[in-house]
Write a protein that holds these residues in place. Structure first.
Motif, PDB file in Angstrom:
ATOM      1  N   THR A  44       0.868  -1.182   0.000  1.00 53.85           N
ATOM      2  CA  THR A  44       0.000   0.000   0.000  1.00 53.85           C
ATOM      3  C   THR A  44       0.907   1.234   0.000  1.00 53.85           C
ATOM      4  O   THR A  44       2.119   1.121   0.162  1.00 53.85           O
ATOM      5  CB  THR A  44      -0.865   0.037   1.275  1.00 53.85           C
ATOM      6  OG1 THR A  44       0.003   0.124   2.419  1.00 53.85           O
ATOM      7  CG2 THR A  44      -1.750  -1.190   1.394  1.00 53.85           C
ATOM      8  N   GLU A  74      -9.546  -4.114  10.678  1.00 53.17           N
ATOM      9  CA  GLU A  74     -10.116  -3.425   9.512  1.00 53.17           C
ATOM     10  C   GLU A  74     -10.987  -4.366   8.678  1.00 53.17           C
ATOM     11  O   GLU A  74     -12.077  -3.977   8.230  1.00 53.17           O
ATOM     12  CB  GLU A  74      -8.994  -2.844   8.635  1.00 53.17           C
ATOM     13  CG  GLU A  74      -9.516  -2.096   7.415  1.00 53.17           C
ATOM     14  CD  GLU A  74      -8.429  -1.675   6.422  1.00 53.17           C
ATOM     15  OE1 GLU A  74      -7.244  -1.976   6.624  1.00 53.17           O
ATOM     16  OE2 GLU A  74      -8.794  -1.030   5.421  1.00 53.17           O
ATOM     17  N   SER A 142      -8.469   8.439  -1.237  1.00 57.40           N
ATOM     18  CA  SER A 142      -7.627   7.442  -0.577  1.00 57.40           C
ATOM     19  C   SER A 142      -7.279   7.777   0.855  1.00 57.40           C
ATOM     20  O   SER A 142      -6.902   8.909   1.172  1.00 57.40           O
ATOM     21  CB  SER A 142      -6.332   7.275  -1.375  1.00 57.40           C
ATOM     22  OG  SER A 142      -5.396   6.507  -0.653  1.00 57.40           O
ATOM     23  N   ALA A 143      -7.349   6.758   1.700  1.00 61.44           N
ATOM     24  CA  ALA A 143      -6.890   6.875   3.088  1.00 61.44           C
ATOM     25  C   ALA A 143      -5.391   6.593   3.185  1.00 61.44           C
ATOM     26  O   ALA A 143      -4.830   6.540   4.266  1.00 61.44           O
ATOM     27  CB  ALA A 143      -7.668   5.905   3.968  1.00 61.44           C
TER      28      ALA A 143
END
Ligand code: C5P
Ligand code: MG
Length: 275
Positions: A44, A74, A142-143
Motif C-alpha cells: 500500500t 479493519e 484514498s486513506a
C-alpha cells in the motif's frame, strides 16, 4: 449485488446520459493497485514508505506490528464499522506519528516508489487514458498517503488533467523534511466526512449525477456521499482478502463484486459500454 437486469438498466441509463453526466470515484490502495502479484502482497502507499532511504529498521518493525494488530480489525467481518472506527483512528495516528519522527525527506519519495514493488491492476492504462480522452473526471479518494499515490500514477504515466485526489498529504518544512500531515485524517471508515467536506466542493465534479464507484472496502461505499442529487451510482467492489467471511456482506453492499480479480477488465468493460 444487484440483479443482472438492474445493473444492465443502470449501465443503459448512464450510456444514454453520456460522458458529460459521468464521474468516476475510486479508492486507491488495493482497488487501483493490485492486492497481490505472484503470490506476494503488493505494498500500500503506507507500506511503500518501508524503505531504508526513508525510515529506520526500528520504525519499520513498529509499523509492521501495528499492521499486524489493526489490519485484521479493519477486515473483520464480525465487527461493525462503529466498533472498528476508534481502532482505525489509533492505527493511522500512531503510524503518522512514527513517520514524522523519521524526518522523511520529500526528495527521496520518488526513489522509494521506484524501488518498491507497487503495481497498478492489469488494464490500468486503458482505464485512466479512456477517462482522460472522454474528459470524465476521476476522483481518487484514498486513506493512504497522497504524495506517494501521486508519484505511483505519475511514474506509470497516467496522471492526466482529469484526475483529482483526496488523501492524506505530507506537510514538509522549508528544508523538505516531513513535519506533519495536512488537514483532517482520512482513514478507511470516515470517507463519508471527507466526501461531504472536500469532494462536494470540487467544481469539476458538479452537474455529473452518474457515478461509477470502485472500492475494496465497505467504507469505500461512502465516497459518493458528497454527490448532490445523484441519479445512477454503480458500485464495483474488489473482494481481495477474507473472501468466504466477507462475501455475503460484499454481495449485499456492492452492485458488482469481483472476487480475487487483479484486473481492471470489468470496470473497463462497463466504461466501454457507457462512454
Ligand atoms: O487507498 P485506501 O483508502 O485503500 O488506503 C487505505 C489502506 O491502506 C487501508 O485499506 C489499509 O489496510 C492500508 N494501510 C496500511 N498501513 C497503514 C494504514 C493503512 O497498509 N499504516
Ligand atoms: Mg483500498
Amino acid at each position: 449485488g444487484l440483479e443482472r437486469s438492474r445493473v444492465e438498466e443502470m449501465i443503459h441509463a448512464m450510456q444514454r446520459a453520456g460522458a458529460g453526466s459521468l464521474q468516476v470515484i475510486s479508492d486507491f490502495d488495493m482497488t487501483l493497485t493490485r492486492f497481490a502479484h505472484n503470490g506476494r502482497r503488493v505494498p500500500t502507499t503506507h507500506n511503500i514508505l518501508d524503505n531504508r532511504l526513508l525510515i529506520s529498521e526500528d520504525c519499520a518493525k513498529k509499523m509492521k506490528d501495528l499492521l499486524n494488530t489493526y489490519y485484521p480489525v479493519e477486515i473483520d467481518a464480525s465487527r461493525s464499522t462503529e466498533e472498528k472506527l476508534p481502532h482505525m483512528v489509533d492505527w493511522w495516528t500512531k503510524v503518522h506519528e512514527l513517520l514524522i519522527q523519521q524526518k522523511i525527506r520529500k526528495d527521496l519519495l520518488a526513489q522509494a516508489v521506484k524501488e518498491s514493488t507497487v503495481m497498478l491492476r492489469d488494464g490500468y492504462k486503458e482505464f485512466f487514458d479512456h477517462l482522460a480522452e472522454q474528459q470524465v473526471p476521476l476522483l481518487i479518494f484514498s486513506a493512504g498517503v497522497g504524495d506517494i499515490l501521486e508519484e505511483v500514477i505519475q511514474q506509470n504515466r497516467v496522471f492526466h488533467p482529469n484526475t483529482h485526489v483526496i488523501s492524506n498529504y505530507m506537510d514538509f518544512d522549508h528544508a523538505g523534511v516531513l513535519q506533519a500531515f495536512k488537514g483532517q485524517l482520512i482513514h478507511t471508515f470516515n470517507k463519508r466526512e471527507g466526501a461531504l467536506r472536500r469532494a462536494a466542493g470540487l467544481t469539476a465534479l458538479q452537474g455529473r449525477p452518474n457515478v461509477l464507484l470502485l472500492g475494496d472496502s465497505l467504507g469505500d461505499l461512502t465516497m459518493a456521499d458528497g454527490v448532490s442529487e445523484p441519479e445512477n451510482v454503480l458500485t464495483i467492489g474488489f473482494l481481495n482478502d477474507q473472501v468466504e467471511q466477507r462475501k455475503e456482506s460484499y454481495v449485499n453492499s456492492f452492485d458488482i463484486v469481483l472476487v480475487k480479480d487483479e484486473t481492471m477488465d470489468v470496470p473497463n468493460a462497463v466504461l466501454r459500454h457507457i462512454i
